[in-house]
Design a protein around this motif. Sequence first.
Motif, mmCIF file in Angstrom:
data_model
loop_
_atom_site.group_PDB
_atom_site.id
_atom_site.type_symbol
_atom_site.label_atom_id
_atom_site.label_comp_id
_atom_site.label_asym_id
_atom_site.label_seq_id
_atom_site.Cartn_x
_atom_site.Cartn_y
_atom_site.Cartn_z
ATOM 1 N N THR A 83 0.664 -0.976 -0.090
ATOM 2 C CA THR A 83 0.082 -0.185 -0.155
ATOM 3 C C THR A 83 1.182 1.514 -0.182
ATOM 4 O O THR A 83 1.987 1.213 0.603
ATOM 5 C CB THR A 83 -0.918 0.441 1.373
ATOM 6 N N SER A 84 0.833 2.446 -0.406
ATOM 7 C CA SER A 84 0.720 3.882 -0.061
ATOM 8 C C SER A 84 -0.390 4.833 0.241
ATOM 9 O O SER A 84 -1.498 4.602 -0.304
ATOM 10 C CB SER A 84 1.599 3.900 -1.805
ATOM 11 N N LEU A 85 0.155 5.516 0.710
ATOM 12 C CA LEU A 85 -0.721 6.577 1.360
ATOM 13 C C LEU A 85 -0.072 8.195 0.233
ATOM 14 O O LEU A 85 0.982 8.811 0.379
ATOM 15 C CB LEU A 85 -0.130 6.645 2.249
ATOM 16 N N GLU A 86 -1.229 8.623 -0.059
ATOM 17 C CA GLU A 86 -0.641 9.920 -0.769
ATOM 18 C C GLU A 86 -0.619 11.205 0.249
ATOM 19 O O GLU A 86 -1.488 11.018 1.084
ATOM 20 C CB GLU A 86 -1.654 10.576 -2.010
ATOM 21 N N VAL A 87 0.630 12.231 0.113
ATOM 22 C CA VAL A 87 0.697 12.960 0.725
ATOM 23 C C VAL A 87 1.105 14.266 0.427
ATOM 24 O O VAL A 87 1.973 14.427 -0.802
ATOM 25 C CB VAL A 87 2.143 13.114 2.281
ATOM 26 N N SER A 104 -4.550 14.845 8.336
ATOM 27 C CA SER A 104 -5.109 15.144 7.498
ATOM 28 C C SER A 104 -5.609 14.151 6.594
ATOM 29 O O SER A 104 -6.515 13.854 5.861
ATOM 30 C CB SER A 104 -4.799 15.985 7.039
ATOM 31 N N ARG A 105 -4.436 13.004 6.731
ATOM 32 C CA ARG A 105 -4.899 12.272 5.929
ATOM 33 C C ARG A 105 -6.022 10.908 6.050
ATOM 34 O O ARG A 105 -6.429 10.040 5.661
ATOM 35 C CB ARG A 105 -4.169 11.761 4.759
ATOM 36 N N GLY A 106 -5.826 11.075 7.271
ATOM 37 C CA GLY A 106 -7.058 9.786 8.232
ATOM 38 C C GLY A 106 -5.694 9.245 9.109
ATOM 39 O O GLY A 106 -6.570 8.501 9.933
ATOM 40 N N VAL A 107 -4.508 9.262 9.088
ATOM 41 C CA VAL A 107 -3.912 8.563 10.404
ATOM 42 C C VAL A 107 -3.803 9.553 11.741
ATOM 43 O O VAL A 107 -3.971 10.442 11.721
ATOM 44 C CB VAL A 107 -2.321 8.897 10.063
ATOM 45 N N ARG A 108 -4.031 8.207 12.642
ATOM 46 C CA ARG A 108 -4.086 9.049 14.285
ATOM 47 C C ARG A 108 -3.056 8.056 15.135
ATOM 48 O O ARG A 108 -2.645 7.385 14.101
ATOM 49 C CB ARG A 108 -5.362 8.350 14.759
ATOM 50 N N PHE A 109 -2.787 9.141 15.949
ATOM 51 C CA PHE A 109 -1.117 9.258 16.376
ATOM 52 C C PHE A 109 -1.543 8.941 18.095
ATOM 53 O O PHE A 109 -2.778 9.474 18.342
ATOM 54 C CB PHE A 109 -0.280 9.854 16.604
#
Length: 186
Positions: A83-87, A104-109
Amino acid sequence: SRPLPDLVVHDALVDAYHGTGRSFTAFDKDKARGFGVHAGTPEQADLFAAAASGGLPKSRVPAYSEASRILPLEIGTKDRPWTSLEVKDMLQWDPPAFMRELESRGVRFTEDEAAKLQGAYPGDSSAYAAIEGALNRHNVDVLRYKNLYERPGEQSWIGFNPGTVHSKTSGVQLLAVDRDVALRIA
Protein backbone atom coordinates in the motif's frame (compact mmCIF):
# COMPACT_ATOMS: atom_id res chain seq x y z
CA SER A 1 -8.30 1.78 12.73
CA ARG A 2 -10.55 2.67 9.83
CA PRO A 3 -9.28 2.51 6.22
CA LEU A 4 -7.54 5.62 4.93
CA PRO A 5 -9.28 7.26 1.95
CA ASP A 6 -6.04 7.95 0.01
CA LEU A 7 -4.56 4.46 0.51
CA VAL A 8 -3.82 2.62 -2.75
CA VAL A 9 -3.04 -1.10 -3.08
CA HIS A 10 -0.30 -2.06 -5.57
CA ASP A 11 0.37 -5.50 -7.05
CA ALA A 12 3.74 -4.75 -8.66
CA LEU A 13 6.97 -3.03 -7.69
CA VAL A 14 7.55 0.53 -8.91
CA ASP A 15 10.82 1.51 -10.59
CA ALA A 16 12.29 4.62 -8.97
CA TYR A 17 15.66 6.31 -8.59
CA HIS A 18 17.52 7.76 -5.60
CA GLY A 19 20.02 10.58 -6.10
CA THR A 20 22.78 11.10 -3.57
CA GLY A 21 25.84 13.21 -3.04
CA ARG A 22 27.23 10.69 -0.56
CA SER A 23 29.22 7.53 -0.92
CA PHE A 24 27.69 4.66 1.06
CA THR A 25 26.95 0.97 0.77
CA ALA A 26 23.69 0.75 2.74
CA PHE A 27 20.63 2.80 3.60
CA ASP A 28 20.88 3.30 7.35
CA LYS A 29 17.77 4.90 8.84
CA ASP A 30 19.77 6.00 11.90
CA LYS A 31 22.11 8.08 9.70
CA ALA A 32 19.46 9.46 7.35
CA ARG A 33 18.87 13.20 7.28
CA GLY A 34 15.14 12.77 6.74
CA PHE A 35 12.27 10.34 6.82
CA GLY A 36 12.84 7.13 4.86
CA VAL A 37 14.37 6.61 1.44
CA HIS A 38 13.07 9.12 -1.12
CA ALA A 39 13.03 8.07 -4.76
CA GLY A 40 11.48 9.34 -7.97
CA THR A 41 12.26 9.73 -11.66
CA PRO A 42 15.82 9.56 -13.02
CA GLU A 43 15.64 13.32 -13.63
CA GLN A 44 14.59 13.99 -10.02
CA ALA A 45 17.42 11.79 -8.76
CA ASP A 46 19.89 13.63 -11.01
CA LEU A 47 18.79 17.02 -9.69
CA PHE A 48 18.91 15.85 -6.07
CA ALA A 49 22.36 14.29 -6.48
CA ALA A 50 23.61 17.54 -7.98
CA ALA A 51 22.13 19.66 -5.20
CA ALA A 52 23.43 17.29 -2.53
CA SER A 53 26.95 17.42 -3.94
CA GLY A 54 26.88 21.16 -4.65
CA GLY A 55 27.18 20.80 -8.40
CA LEU A 56 25.19 20.81 -11.58
CA PRO A 57 23.14 17.81 -12.68
CA LYS A 58 25.34 14.87 -13.68
CA SER A 59 23.80 14.91 -17.14
CA ARG A 60 25.22 18.41 -17.76
CA VAL A 61 28.72 18.20 -16.28
CA PRO A 62 31.61 15.94 -17.37
CA ALA A 63 33.52 16.24 -14.06
CA TYR A 64 31.19 15.16 -11.26
CA SER A 65 31.66 14.34 -7.60
CA GLU A 66 32.74 10.71 -7.23
CA ALA A 67 30.20 10.28 -4.43
CA SER A 68 27.33 11.63 -6.53
CA ARG A 69 25.32 8.90 -8.15
CA ILE A 70 21.88 7.76 -9.08
CA LEU A 71 20.73 4.45 -7.62
CA PRO A 72 18.09 2.46 -9.53
CA LEU A 73 15.57 1.07 -7.05
CA GLU A 74 12.34 -0.88 -6.84
CA ILE A 75 9.76 0.38 -4.35
CA GLY A 76 7.16 -1.93 -2.78
CA THR A 77 7.07 -5.44 -1.34
CA LYS A 78 7.99 -8.49 -3.39
CA ASP A 79 6.00 -11.10 -1.47
CA ARG A 80 2.55 -9.49 -1.25
CA PRO A 81 0.47 -6.57 -2.48
CA TRP A 82 1.57 -3.34 -0.83
CA THR A 83 0.00 0.00 0.00
CA SER A 84 0.93 3.62 -0.51
CA LEU A 85 -0.57 6.75 1.00
CA GLU A 86 -0.60 10.09 -0.87
CA VAL A 87 0.78 13.03 1.11
CA LYS A 88 1.93 16.51 0.14
CA ASP A 89 5.63 17.20 -0.30
CA MET A 90 6.77 18.47 3.10
CA LEU A 91 10.13 19.69 1.69
CA GLN A 92 11.98 19.49 5.03
CA TRP A 93 9.75 16.73 6.51
CA ASP A 94 9.56 18.58 9.84
CA PRO A 95 8.04 16.03 12.29
CA PRO A 96 5.26 18.22 13.81
CA ALA A 97 4.14 19.47 10.37
CA PHE A 98 4.48 15.94 8.97
CA MET A 99 2.21 14.64 11.76
CA ARG A 100 -0.42 17.31 10.94
CA GLU A 101 -0.29 16.35 7.24
CA LEU A 102 -0.74 12.67 8.07
CA GLU A 103 -3.60 13.48 10.44
CA SER A 104 -5.30 15.38 7.60
CA ARG A 105 -5.08 12.10 5.63
CA GLY A 106 -6.76 10.12 8.42
CA VAL A 107 -3.70 8.79 10.25
CA ARG A 108 -4.19 8.79 14.02
CA PHE A 109 -1.34 9.06 16.52
CA THR A 110 -1.22 7.73 20.08
CA GLU A 111 -0.64 10.24 22.88
CA ASP A 112 2.90 8.91 23.27
CA GLU A 113 3.63 9.31 19.54
CA ALA A 114 2.17 12.82 19.48
CA ALA A 115 4.30 13.79 22.49
CA LYS A 116 7.47 12.58 20.71
CA LEU A 117 6.55 14.66 17.67
CA GLN A 118 5.79 17.95 19.42
CA GLY A 119 8.84 20.15 19.11
CA ALA A 120 10.84 17.49 17.26
CA TYR A 121 13.22 18.62 14.54
CA PRO A 122 14.01 17.21 11.07
CA GLY A 123 16.35 14.25 11.48
CA ASP A 124 15.02 13.25 14.93
CA SER A 125 15.00 9.45 14.68
CA SER A 126 12.64 8.94 17.65
CA ALA A 127 10.11 11.28 16.02
CA TYR A 128 10.39 9.42 12.72
CA ALA A 129 9.97 6.11 14.60
CA ALA A 130 6.71 7.47 16.05
CA ILE A 131 5.52 8.36 12.54
CA GLU A 132 6.45 4.87 11.31
CA GLY A 133 4.48 3.34 14.19
CA ALA A 134 1.35 5.29 13.29
CA LEU A 135 1.68 4.48 9.58
CA ASN A 136 2.22 0.79 10.32
CA ARG A 137 -0.94 0.66 12.45
CA HIS A 138 -2.81 2.00 9.41
CA ASN A 139 -1.19 -0.62 7.12
CA VAL A 140 0.78 1.93 5.11
CA ASP A 141 3.89 0.45 3.49
CA VAL A 142 5.13 3.42 1.42
CA LEU A 143 4.32 7.12 1.05
CA ARG A 144 3.92 8.85 -2.32
CA TYR A 145 3.89 12.55 -3.13
CA LYS A 146 4.01 15.00 -6.01
CA ASN A 147 7.43 16.57 -5.81
CA LEU A 148 7.54 20.34 -5.33
CA TYR A 149 11.27 20.87 -5.78
CA GLU A 150 12.98 18.35 -8.06
CA ARG A 151 10.85 18.30 -11.22
CA PRO A 152 7.65 19.76 -9.68
CA GLY A 153 4.54 17.65 -10.10
CA GLU A 154 6.33 14.37 -10.77
CA GLN A 155 5.68 11.35 -8.53
CA SER A 156 8.09 10.56 -5.69
CA TRP A 157 8.06 7.70 -3.19
CA ILE A 158 9.27 7.19 0.37
CA GLY A 159 10.15 3.68 1.49
CA PHE A 160 10.43 3.49 5.27
CA ASN A 161 9.56 -0.09 6.17
CA PRO A 162 11.84 -3.13 5.91
CA GLY A 163 11.34 -4.86 2.59
CA THR A 164 10.01 -1.84 0.68
CA VAL A 165 13.23 -0.63 -1.00
CA HIS A 166 15.24 -2.96 -3.25
CA SER A 167 18.18 -2.55 -5.61
CA LYS A 168 16.92 -2.66 -9.20
CA THR A 169 20.22 -4.12 -10.37
CA SER A 170 20.78 -6.84 -7.74
CA GLY A 171 17.32 -7.30 -6.20
CA VAL A 172 18.87 -6.98 -2.73
CA GLN A 173 16.57 -5.61 -0.05
CA LEU A 174 17.98 -2.23 0.99
CA LEU A 175 15.93 -1.69 4.16
CA ALA A 176 16.03 -4.79 6.33
CA VAL A 177 14.70 -5.93 9.69
CA ASP A 178 18.07 -7.33 10.73
CA ARG A 179 21.02 -4.92 10.49
CA ASP A 180 23.30 -7.90 9.76
CA VAL A 181 21.42 -8.66 6.53
CA ALA A 182 23.48 -7.65 3.51
CA LEU A 183 22.35 -4.18 2.47
CA ARG A 184 24.84 -3.67 -0.32
CA ILE A 185 23.87 -1.51 -3.25
CA ALA A 186 25.02 -3.25 -6.41
